[in-house]
Design an enzyme around this catalytic site. Sequence first.
Site, PDB file in Angstrom:
ATOM      1  N   CYS A  46       0.807  -1.234   0.000  1.00 33.51           N
ATOM      2  CA  CYS A  46       0.000   0.000   0.000  1.00 33.51           C
ATOM      3  C   CYS A  46       0.838   1.281   0.000  1.00 33.51           C
ATOM      4  CB  CYS A  46      -1.036   0.008   1.118  1.00 33.51           C
ATOM      5  SG  CYS A  46      -0.380  -0.277   2.769  1.00 33.51           S
TER       6      CYS A  46
ATOM      7  N   HIS B 232      -6.231   0.255  -0.907  1.00 34.70           N
ATOM      8  CA  HIS B 232      -6.583  -1.082  -0.400  1.00 34.70           C
ATOM      9  C   HIS B 232      -7.769  -1.711  -1.128  1.00 34.70           C
ATOM     10  CE1 HIS B 232      -4.378   0.970   2.855  1.00 34.70           C
ATOM     11  NE2 HIS B 232      -3.842  -0.221   3.036  1.00 34.70           N
TER      12      HIS B 232
ATOM     13  N   ASP C 292      -7.395   5.703  -1.461  1.00 31.21           N
ATOM     14  CA  ASP C 292      -7.108   4.488  -0.704  1.00 31.21           C
ATOM     15  C   ASP C 292      -6.646   3.377  -1.646  1.00 31.21           C
ATOM     16  OD1 ASP C 292      -7.069   2.328   0.969  1.00 31.21           O
ATOM     17  OD2 ASP C 292      -9.117   2.570   1.718  1.00 31.21           O
TER      18      ASP C 292
END
EC number: 3.4.22.-
Length: 380
Positions: free
Chosen positions: A60, A264, A262
């Site tokens: 990430c 993820h 994000d």
Amino acid sequence: MESEFPDTDEPVWILGRQHHLNEDKSKLLLDVSARLWFTYRRKFSPIGGTGPSSDAGWGCMLRCGQMMLAQALICRHLGRDWQWEKHKKQPEEYHRILHCFLDRKDCCYSIHQMAQMGVGEGKSIGEWFGPNTVAQVLKKLALFDEWNSLAVYVSMDNTVVIEDIKKMCRSPPQSSSTAHSSAHLHRSALGRNRNAAGLCTGWKPLLLIIPLRLGINHINPVYIDAFKECFKMPQSLGALGGKPNNAYYFIGFLGNELIYLDPHTTQSFVDSEENGTVDDQSFHCQQAPHRMKIMNLDPSVALGFFCKEECDFDNWCSLVQKEILKQQSLRMFELVQKHPPHWPPFIPPTKPEVTTTGAELIESTDKLFELEEEFEILSV
């Protein structure tokens, strides 16, 4: 963590641009969706030949570093106000930028290159990186990226040194003496000191990364205003950070909430088409971005800024003087004119003159051996 933006009179700041929700929410969402969005991917070729074929669970912060760098490249080639629209034909530079980040070992800022460069920073492949490690990896990889020819400066000890940045970004003038003609040939073969048009320029575009620790276990509230101020600067590339082992790419704020992209989400590997274009649907976040309370931020962050021209850097310095250095104590970082005398001397990083990466760019080995006296020949 909320998604939909509330109706409010407070301005939203995204990477140096102000938006008013009560006037035009769609303009804000367009601005966000124009950012390149990099997420976990699966089914790419194994890293290092035998390593992982997905970065889910560990990549990430690498993806966030890619997003920050991609934003710098968009500003460099397309401008901060360039907009992405679904199914609309995009300029060639856009596809070229995207190509730099595809999950292939031959793409200069791929997850493969970043993970393998991280080994030199003490991180094994598949290990989570912090913001500073990603900054160091980008700095090294940028030396091999001839198209963009970026100068990457990563600050040390919360201190940005103006003199060092100017030394790094002011490209050395090409020597015309015949003594250096073979080195000169070699440099042009490698495309060094030249921009995309093949011209020597007076300033290398600067990617400035400032790794910071804004508190011990939690962010110290004394830094909040200065941190938010950075997102208002026209040079802003946002910030890398998040929570331990959970990285986000912060692109702006609304009140006391940070706005972020994000990484993820796990998507499948996408390669470029035969004509060099990329099916880019999965590289743009087409819903409202996430928000989190600034006080929930882990104190370890890295700020990013892009200065295409020297005047952009000078302007950034005066904004920092005005907004960041006005605090007498507990400043977020320092900006100094001269290199601190107790530091080791500053040497602008350079790519090894002859490496396996550079070898393909030299037309013939004859040219290589002309250089023997000037360069130690590394194994090619």
